[in-house]
Scaffold this motif. Structure first.
Motif, PDB file in Angstrom:
ATOM      1  N   GLY A 100       0.811  -1.211   0.000  1.00 45.36           N
ATOM      2  CA  GLY A 100       0.000   0.000   0.000  1.00 45.36           C
ATOM      3  C   GLY A 100       0.845   1.262   0.000  1.00 45.36           C
ATOM      4  N   GLY A 101       0.479   2.189   0.877  1.00 50.88           N
ATOM      5  CA  GLY A 101       1.155   3.478   0.883  1.00 50.88           C
ATOM      6  C   GLY A 101       2.276   3.591   1.891  1.00 50.88           C
ATOM      7  N   ALA A 102       2.811   2.477   2.352  1.00 47.93           N
ATOM      8  CA  ALA A 102       3.905   2.534   3.331  1.00 47.93           C
ATOM      9  C   ALA A 102       5.108   3.276   2.748  1.00 47.93           C
ATOM     10  N   GLU A 103       5.705   4.141   3.553  1.00 51.71           N
ATOM     11  CA  GLU A 103       6.865   4.908   3.095  1.00 51.71           C
ATOM     12  C   GLU A 103       7.988   3.986   2.657  1.00 51.71           C
ATOM     13  N   LEU A 104       8.240   2.952   3.451  1.00 51.80           N
ATOM     14  CA  LEU A 104       9.208   1.916   3.075  1.00 51.80           C
ATOM     15  C   LEU A 104       8.447   0.601   2.987  1.00 51.80           C
ATOM     16  N   GLY A 105       7.832   0.359   1.859  1.00 52.60           N
ATOM     17  CA  GLY A 105       7.040  -0.848   1.659  1.00 52.60           C
ATOM     18  C   GLY A 105       7.647  -1.743   0.611  1.00 52.60           C
ATOM     19  N   PHE A 106       7.684  -3.038   0.894  1.00 55.73           N
ATOM     20  CA  PHE A 106       8.284  -4.012  -0.011  1.00 55.73           C
ATOM     21  C   PHE A 106       7.315  -5.163  -0.215  1.00 55.73           C
ATOM     22  N   THR A 107       7.110  -5.527  -1.466  1.00 56.21           N
ATOM     23  CA  THR A 107       6.189  -6.596  -1.803  1.00 56.21           C
ATOM     24  C   THR A 107       6.848  -7.942  -1.528  1.00 56.21           C
ATOM     25  N   ALA A 108       6.161  -8.790  -0.782  1.00 62.84           N
ATOM     26  CA  ALA A 108       6.690 -10.113  -0.467  1.00 62.84           C
ATOM     27  C   ALA A 108       5.553 -11.061  -0.159  1.00 62.84           C
ATOM     28  N   ASP A 109       5.743 -12.300  -0.541  1.00 63.81           N
ATOM     29  CA  ASP A 109       4.827 -13.393  -0.204  1.00 63.81           C
ATOM     30  C   ASP A 109       5.583 -14.317   0.735  1.00 63.81           C
ATOM     31  N   VAL A 110       5.184 -14.380   2.003  1.00 62.07           N
ATOM     32  CA  VAL A 110       5.955 -15.150   2.972  1.00 62.07           C
ATOM     33  C   VAL A 110       5.930 -16.648   2.696  1.00 62.07           C
ATOM     34  N   SER A 111       5.084 -17.087   1.766  1.00 61.30           N
ATOM     35  CA  SER A 111       5.082 -18.502   1.385  1.00 61.30           C
ATOM     36  C   SER A 111       6.072 -18.799   0.266  1.00 61.30           C
ATOM     37  N   ASP A 112       6.794 -17.776  -0.184  1.00 58.25           N
ATOM     38  CA  ASP A 112       7.773 -17.944  -1.264  1.00 58.25           C
ATOM     39  C   ASP A 112       9.143 -17.480  -0.783  1.00 58.25           C
ATOM     40  N   ASP A 113      10.078 -18.416  -0.664  1.00 61.43           N
ATOM     41  CA  ASP A 113      11.373 -18.109  -0.062  1.00 61.43           C
ATOM     42  C   ASP A 113      12.153 -17.055  -0.840  1.00 61.43           C
ATOM     43  N   ALA A 114      12.155 -17.155  -2.170  1.00 64.57           N
ATOM     44  CA  ALA A 114      12.902 -16.190  -2.976  1.00 64.57           C
ATOM     45  C   ALA A 114      12.328 -14.790  -2.801  1.00 64.57           C
ATOM     46  N   SER A 115      11.000 -14.697  -2.759  1.00 70.84           N
ATOM     47  CA  SER A 115      10.339 -13.410  -2.551  1.00 70.84           C
ATOM     48  C   SER A 115      10.736 -12.805  -1.203  1.00 70.84           C
ATOM     49  N   VAL A 116      10.757 -13.635  -0.182  1.00 72.26           N
ATOM     50  CA  VAL A 116      11.113 -13.161   1.159  1.00 72.26           C
ATOM     51  C   VAL A 116      12.557 -12.696   1.201  1.00 72.26           C
ATOM     52  N   ARG A 117      13.462 -13.491   0.685  1.00 79.99           N
ATOM     53  CA  ARG A 117      14.888 -13.125   0.720  1.00 79.99           C
ATOM     54  C   ARG A 117      15.145 -11.812  -0.011  1.00 79.99           C
ATOM     55  N   THR A 118      14.513 -11.644  -1.161  1.00 80.26           N
ATOM     56  CA  THR A 118      14.696 -10.417  -1.932  1.00 80.26           C
ATOM     57  C   THR A 118      14.161  -9.209  -1.172  1.00 80.26           C
ATOM     58  N   ALA A 119      12.972  -9.344  -0.606  1.00 78.33           N
ATOM     59  CA  ALA A 119      12.345  -8.223   0.105  1.00 78.33           C
ATOM     60  C   ALA A 119      13.097  -7.873   1.383  1.00 78.33           C
ATOM     61  N   VAL A 120      13.528  -8.877   2.138  1.00 74.63           N
ATOM     62  CA  VAL A 120      14.261  -8.613   3.378  1.00 74.63           C
ATOM     63  C   VAL A 120      15.594  -7.925   3.071  1.00 74.63           C
ATOM     64  N   ALA A 121      16.275  -8.379   2.033  1.00 72.91           N
ATOM     65  CA  ALA A 121      17.542  -7.753   1.655  1.00 72.91           C
ATOM     66  C   ALA A 121      17.328  -6.294   1.252  1.00 72.91           C
ATOM     67  N   ALA A 122      16.263  -6.036   0.497  1.00 67.94           N
ATOM     68  CA  ALA A 122      15.980  -4.663   0.077  1.00 67.94           C
ATOM     69  C   ALA A 122      15.605  -3.789   1.269  1.00 67.94           C
ATOM     70  N   ALA A 123      14.815  -4.345   2.201  1.00 64.97           N
ATOM     71  CA  ALA A 123      14.428  -3.589   3.386  1.00 64.97           C
ATOM     72  C   ALA A 123      15.637  -3.287   4.263  1.00 64.97           C
ATOM     73  N   ALA A 124      16.507  -4.277   4.439  1.00 68.46           N
ATOM     74  CA  ALA A 124      17.707  -4.068   5.261  1.00 68.46           C
ATOM     75  C   ALA A 124      18.610  -2.997   4.655  1.00 68.46           C
ATOM     76  N   GLU A 125      18.698  -2.986   3.343  1.00 69.17           N
ATOM     77  CA  GLU A 125      19.518  -1.965   2.688  1.00 69.17           C
ATOM     78  C   GLU A 125      18.905  -0.582   2.872  1.00 69.17           C
ATOM     79  N   ALA A 126      17.594  -0.481   2.720  1.00 67.53           N
ATOM     80  CA  ALA A 126      16.920   0.808   2.869  1.00 67.53           C
ATOM     81  C   ALA A 126      17.004   1.334   4.297  1.00 67.53           C
ATOM     82  N   LEU A 127      16.909   0.411   5.268  1.00 66.54           N
ATOM     83  CA  LEU A 127      16.951   0.803   6.676  1.00 66.54           C
ATOM     84  C   LEU A 127      18.367   1.001   7.199  1.00 66.54           C
TER      85      LEU A 127
END
Length: 257
Positions: free
Chosen positions: A44-71
């Motif tokens: 949605g409108g989260a300032e730091l929002g990343f799309t991820a499906d927690v049932s998909d490992d590749a999706s999670v790894r990509t989103a967590v890495a992007a979030a960690a870099e942004a933070l």
């Protein structure tokens, strides 16, 4: 999201952070000074929002890495993403069992696994401080609720997983706790009520089974999560904090007519 307050300087990641308990938690953490990133199917409108499906490992790894870099790192992980289910053991097909367990239990595993290197790095960068993981569990993990067999099984697993994770990571300086909400006034509960034959009567019944006589608010659960994530809880790990209106521990006498 960020602000000033008791959590200033902390970097938090909230899964399922676009609605309900997750949104309330992300908002509160930011209001108390943390910098917050949200993972969700639709952030949605989260300032730091990343799309991820927690049932998909590749999706999670990509989103967590992007979030960690942004933070610039991760100090706090809130594993909140989850889905519900209604029915007895006779009602839910195997496919639904696999789906709910995949999201509610393995979703925590996948997100935590991806975030652990960042949590460890955060501990090493702040000697004497700890990192924190907070899992959203449920009263369903500790009380027998009708028509919740699958959901209860998934949350019972979350409770046991929380304790095991706490034991595994306490000597790394990573605290792991969970919150056990009662029935919370969230969009999911709202949809259940809308589908009932008599929504008003069903809402009253759900409120009445909690000793306080009302549904729990998402903001009340968020406040418990914020405490467990904060330095104020530095000696708290392996704990389930009930936010259930007294439902777990109280046995009140019926009100006389």
């Amino acid at each position: 999201m960020s602000g000033r307050g008791e959590l200033a300087g902390l970097r938090a990641l909230v899964t399922g952070g676009a609605s309900g308990i997750g949104l309330a938690t992300a908002t509160l953490l930011a209001g108390r000074g943390a910098r917050v990133a949200v993972l969700d199917l639709d952030p949605g409108g989260a300032e730091l929002g990343f799309t991820a499906d927690v049932s998909d490992d590749a999706s999670v790894r990509t989103a967590v890495a992007a979030a960690a870099e942004a933070l610039g790192g991760i100090d706090v992980l809130v594993n909140n993403a989850g889905i519900g289910a209604v029915g007895t053991v006779a009602d839910n097909p195997d496919e639904q069992w696999h789906r709910v367990l995949d999201v509610n239990v393995l979703g925590i595993v996948r997100t935590t696994r991806a975030a652990l290197p960042h949590l460890r790095a955060a501990v090493l960068s702040r000697p004497g401080a700890s990192a924190a993981i907070v899992n959203t569990c449920s009263i369903a993990a500790t009380a027998g609720l009708p028509q919740r067999a699958l959901y209860s099984a998934s949350k019972g697993a979350v409770l046991s997983l929380t304790l095991a994770m706490a034991a595994d990571h306490v000597r790394e300086g990573i605290r792991v706790n969970c919150v056990n909400p009662g029935t919370v006034d969230t969009p999911w509960v709202g949809r259940l009520l809308d589908a009932a034959d008599d929504p008003a009567t069903e809402r009253a019944a759900l409120g009445a089974r909690q000793p306080t006589g009302r549904l729990v608010t998402a903001e009340e659960v968020a406040a418990a999560i914020a405490y467990l994530a904060s330095p104020a809880a530095a000696s708290t790990t392996g704990t389930a904090l009930a936010v259930d209106g007294g439902m777990h521990g109280l046995r009140l006498r019926p009100v006389a007519p």
